[in-house]
Design a protein around this motif. Structure first.
Motif, PDB file in Angstrom:
ATOM      1  N   ASP A 257      27.724  51.568  20.978  1.00  0.00           N
ATOM      2  CA  ASP A 257      26.938  52.504  21.791  1.00  0.00           C
ATOM      3  C   ASP A 257      26.063  51.682  22.732  1.00  0.00           C
ATOM      4  N   PHE A 258      26.638  51.289  23.877  1.00  0.00           N
ATOM      5  CA  PHE A 258      25.926  50.441  24.827  1.00  0.00           C
ATOM      6  C   PHE A 258      24.709  51.148  25.415  1.00  0.00           C
ATOM      7  N   ASP A 259      24.803  52.459  25.618  1.00  0.00           N
ATOM      8  CA  ASP A 259      23.663  53.206  26.164  1.00  0.00           C
ATOM      9  C   ASP A 259      22.455  53.085  25.246  1.00  0.00           C
ATOM     10  N   PHE A 260      22.694  53.220  23.945  1.00  0.00           N
ATOM     11  CA  PHE A 260      21.595  53.096  22.981  1.00  0.00           C
ATOM     12  C   PHE A 260      21.003  51.686  23.016  1.00  0.00           C
ATOM     13  N   LEU A 261      21.858  50.667  23.030  1.00  0.00           N
ATOM     14  CA  LEU A 261      21.366  49.281  23.056  1.00  0.00           C
ATOM     15  C   LEU A 261      20.507  49.035  24.289  1.00  0.00           C
ATOM     16  N   GLN A 262      20.971  49.491  25.451  1.00  0.00           N
ATOM     17  CA  GLN A 262      20.200  49.280  26.678  1.00  0.00           C
ATOM     18  C   GLN A 262      18.915  50.106  26.671  1.00  0.00           C
ATOM     19  N   ARG A 263      18.982  51.289  26.087  1.00  0.00           N
ATOM     20  CA  ARG A 263      17.800  52.162  26.043  1.00  0.00           C
ATOM     21  C   ARG A 263      16.671  51.536  25.247  1.00  0.00           C
ATOM     22  N   ILE A 264      17.020  50.731  24.232  1.00  0.00           N
ATOM     23  CA  ILE A 264      15.972  50.100  23.428  1.00  0.00           C
ATOM     24  C   ILE A 264      15.646  48.685  23.918  1.00  0.00           C
ATOM     25  N   GLY A 265      16.226  48.336  25.083  1.00  0.00           N
ATOM     26  CA  GLY A 265      15.826  47.087  25.734  1.00  0.00           C
ATOM     27  C   GLY A 265      16.707  45.887  25.474  1.00  0.00           C
ATOM     28  N   ILE A 266      17.877  46.070  24.836  1.00  0.00           N
ATOM     29  CA  ILE A 266      18.774  44.946  24.564  1.00  0.00           C
ATOM     30  C   ILE A 266      19.515  44.580  25.843  1.00  0.00           C
ATOM     31  N   THR A 267      19.500  43.315  26.216  1.00  0.00           N
ATOM     32  CA  THR A 267      20.211  42.835  27.394  1.00  0.00           C
ATOM     33  C   THR A 267      21.686  42.627  27.071  1.00  0.00           C
ATOM     34  N   LEU A 268      22.564  43.149  27.939  1.00  0.00           N
ATOM     35  CA  LEU A 268      24.000  42.986  27.783  1.00  0.00           C
ATOM     36  C   LEU A 268      24.534  42.054  28.865  1.00  0.00           C
ATOM     37  N   SER A 269      25.581  41.305  28.545  1.00  0.00           N
ATOM     38  CA  SER A 269      26.185  40.434  29.553  1.00  0.00           C
ATOM     39  C   SER A 269      26.756  41.283  30.682  1.00  0.00           C
ATOM     40  N   ASP A 270      26.805  40.715  31.893  1.00  0.00           N
ATOM     41  CA  ASP A 270      27.219  41.500  33.059  1.00  0.00           C
ATOM     42  C   ASP A 270      28.730  41.455  33.301  1.00  0.00           C
ATOM     43  N   ASP A 271      29.497  40.996  32.303  1.00  0.00           N
ATOM     44  CA  ASP A 271      30.953  41.032  32.427  1.00  0.00           C
ATOM     45  C   ASP A 271      31.500  42.214  31.634  1.00  0.00           C
ATOM     46  N   HIS A 272      32.815  42.314  31.529  1.00  0.00           N
ATOM     47  CA  HIS A 272      33.415  43.465  30.846  1.00  0.00           C
ATOM     48  C   HIS A 272      33.202  43.436  29.337  1.00  0.00           C
ATOM     49  N   ILE A 273      32.774  42.296  28.781  1.00  0.00           N
ATOM     50  CA  ILE A 273      32.531  42.195  27.338  1.00  0.00           C
ATOM     51  C   ILE A 273      31.261  42.936  26.942  1.00  0.00           C
ATOM     52  N   LYS A 274      30.257  42.924  27.815  1.00  0.00           N
ATOM     53  CA  LYS A 274      28.967  43.572  27.535  1.00  0.00           C
ATOM     54  C   LYS A 274      28.351  43.055  26.236  1.00  0.00           C
ATOM     55  N   THR A 282      19.264  33.246  14.228  1.00  0.00           N
ATOM     56  CA  THR A 282      18.433  34.245  13.547  1.00  0.00           C
ATOM     57  C   THR A 282      18.936  35.681  13.738  1.00  0.00           C
ATOM     58  N   HIS A 283      19.782  35.880  14.729  1.00  0.00           N
ATOM     59  CA  HIS A 283      20.298  37.193  15.130  1.00  0.00           C
ATOM     60  C   HIS A 283      19.211  38.110  15.693  1.00  0.00           C
ATOM     61  N   GLU A 284      18.096  37.513  16.110  1.00  0.00           N
ATOM     62  CA  GLU A 284      17.073  38.286  16.818  1.00  0.00           C
ATOM     63  C   GLU A 284      17.509  38.446  18.269  1.00  0.00           C
ATOM     64  N   SER A 285      17.398  39.658  18.790  1.00  0.00           N
ATOM     65  CA  SER A 285      17.818  39.943  20.160  1.00  0.00           C
ATOM     66  C   SER A 285      16.773  39.461  21.148  1.00  0.00           C
ATOM     67  N   ASN A 286      16.987  39.761  22.420  1.00  0.00           N
ATOM     68  CA  ASN A 286      16.003  39.420  23.450  1.00  0.00           C
ATOM     69  C   ASN A 286      14.724  40.227  23.278  1.00  0.00           C
ATOM     70  N   GLN A 287      14.791  41.311  22.503  1.00  0.00           N
ATOM     71  CA  GLN A 287      13.587  42.074  22.177  1.00  0.00           C
ATOM     72  C   GLN A 287      13.017  41.532  20.867  1.00  0.00           C
ATOM     73  N   GLU A 288      11.856  40.944  20.931  1.00  0.00           N
ATOM     74  CA  GLU A 288      11.258  40.348  19.734  1.00  0.00           C
ATOM     75  C   GLU A 288      11.121  41.396  18.631  1.00  0.00           C
ATOM     76  N   GLY A 289      11.627  41.045  17.457  1.00  0.00           N
ATOM     77  CA  GLY A 289      11.520  41.948  16.316  1.00  0.00           C
ATOM     78  C   GLY A 289      12.693  42.896  16.149  1.00  0.00           C
ATOM     79  N   ILE A 290      13.644  42.890  17.098  1.00  0.00           N
ATOM     80  CA  ILE A 290      14.852  43.707  16.961  1.00  0.00           C
ATOM     81  C   ILE A 290      16.034  42.765  16.726  1.00  0.00           C
ATOM     82  N   TYR A 291      16.730  42.973  15.624  1.00  0.00           N
ATOM     83  CA  TYR A 291      17.829  42.104  15.212  1.00  0.00           C
ATOM     84  C   TYR A 291      19.163  42.852  15.292  1.00  0.00           C
ATOM     85  N   LEU A 292      20.236  42.094  15.446  1.00  0.00           N
ATOM     86  CA  LEU A 292      21.585  42.661  15.531  1.00  0.00           C
ATOM     87  C   LEU A 292      22.441  42.112  14.395  1.00  0.00           C
ATOM     88  N   ALA A 293      23.160  42.998  13.712  1.00  0.00           N
ATOM     89  CA  ALA A 293      23.978  42.582  12.569  1.00  0.00           C
ATOM     90  C   ALA A 293      25.342  43.247  12.635  1.00  0.00           C
TER      91      ALA A 293
END
Length: 327
Positions: A257-274, A282-293
């Protein structure tokens, strides 16, 4: 109450995250929009896992299967036993709608769901990718005969079925519906069956094609679906072929759900992989305190992460959260 961590997603990796939070003595809550291991529940009823049972284990709970490779029914039973063993703090049928920074008392996250709101110091996203199918974007895709999820082959007995795709889901659907009496045609964009098809299944589908039991159109794509036909196009000659058709099983894959990820501030790559941005240690995202698993880490490369190779994400994440919250 302000939780140390809220986990979004109650699949196998979400449960593994809850177990690690429990081990670290952290206060946590798992929020799952459907039933326990919801994605696995929606897998085809006859599905066999590629992984062996020990590679699906979490929380040191042994997974004993009657087969060399477990089936869906056994996996559902196993993860129910994991939940019973660990008594994880989980809310089922509660969908997370948004995650916002809140500065009312201290810097915490406010998690809004379909049933309420929660506060947490950290958040782990373990939502998988099975909820949003990759659409074909052709006329007629919204007809009731077009299915993006395949369940039980009996429904398609003695009908004309077109199966779209050349990877595991498509090949399983083609073989199972054929064996229940369906007249099956495979439509594949590539020149051959995908190399990732399970090694014990690939010879089966190749032999069914060779003997003519299952028809196949390689390097073809769907152009239109009508109530009685499916229209496909040769990607080289552009010649159109019309096939009599009752059902279309569009096994074209799924995406996070890319819309949800972007809505909460997660940066996606600008290619087709997103691919979402995160620290691989650590699996911490660009948003401090939000992790991806789990598989959500791969973006559109949904074949990068599986249960067996992403179980370790939970250990990495909660070691980092524990260190961070101790300071």
């Amino acid at each position: 109450m302000i939780y140390d961590n809220i986990i979004v997603g109650g699949g196998p990796i979400g449960l593994a995250c809850g177990i690690e939070a429990e081990k670290k003595g952290l206060s946590y809550l798992i929020l799952e929009k459907g039933c326990l291991v919801n994605s696995l529940y929606h897998y085809p009823v006859n599905m066999t896992f590629f992984s062996t049972s020990e590679k699906l284990e979490i929380g040191n709970a042994p997974f004993v299967s009657h087969n060399h490779r477990p089936v869906r029914r056994e996996a559902l039973e196993y993860y129910r036993r994991v939940q019973t063993t660990w008594d994880l703090n989980i809310h089922l049928f509660e969908k997370v709608l948004n995650v916002d920074k809140s500065f009312n008392e201290e810097e915490v996250y406010k998690i809004k769901t379909s049933k309420g709101e929660y506060l947490a110091k950290t958040v782990t996203i373990a939502t998988g990718f099975y909820d949003i199918p990759n659409l074909m974007h052709v006329p007629g895709e919204d007809l009731p005969k077009v299915k993006h999820y395949y369940d039980d082959p009996h429904l398609y007995s003695f009908t004309d079925v077109a199966v779209i795709g050349g990877a595991n889901s498509a090949i399983d659907a083609a073989l199972e519906t054929y064996r229940k009496g369906a007249n099956v045609t495979l439509i594949i964009r590539e020149e051959e069956i995908n190399d990732r098809v399970k090694y014990w299944v690939k010879p089966d589908i190749e032999n069914r094609i060779k003997e003519g039991s299952i028809k196949v159109f390689f390097q073809h794509e769907v152009k239109e679906v009508t109530p009685t036909e499916i229209i496909i196009e040769d990607m080289n000659s552009k010649e159109l072929t019309r096939l009599s058709n009752d059902f279309v099983l569009a096994m074209t894959g799924y995406q996070p759900d890319f819309d949800f990820l972007q809505r909460i501030g997660i940066t996606l790559s600008d290619d087709h992989i997103k691919a979402p941005e995160y620290n691989t240690n650590t699996h911490e995202s660009n948003q401090e305190g939000i992790y991806l698993a789990g598989v959500v880490c791969g973006g559109m490369k949904t074949n990068s992460w599986f249960i067996e190779n992403s179980r370790v994400h939970a250990e990495m994440i909660y070691e980092n959260i524990h260190l961070k919250l101790k300071k």
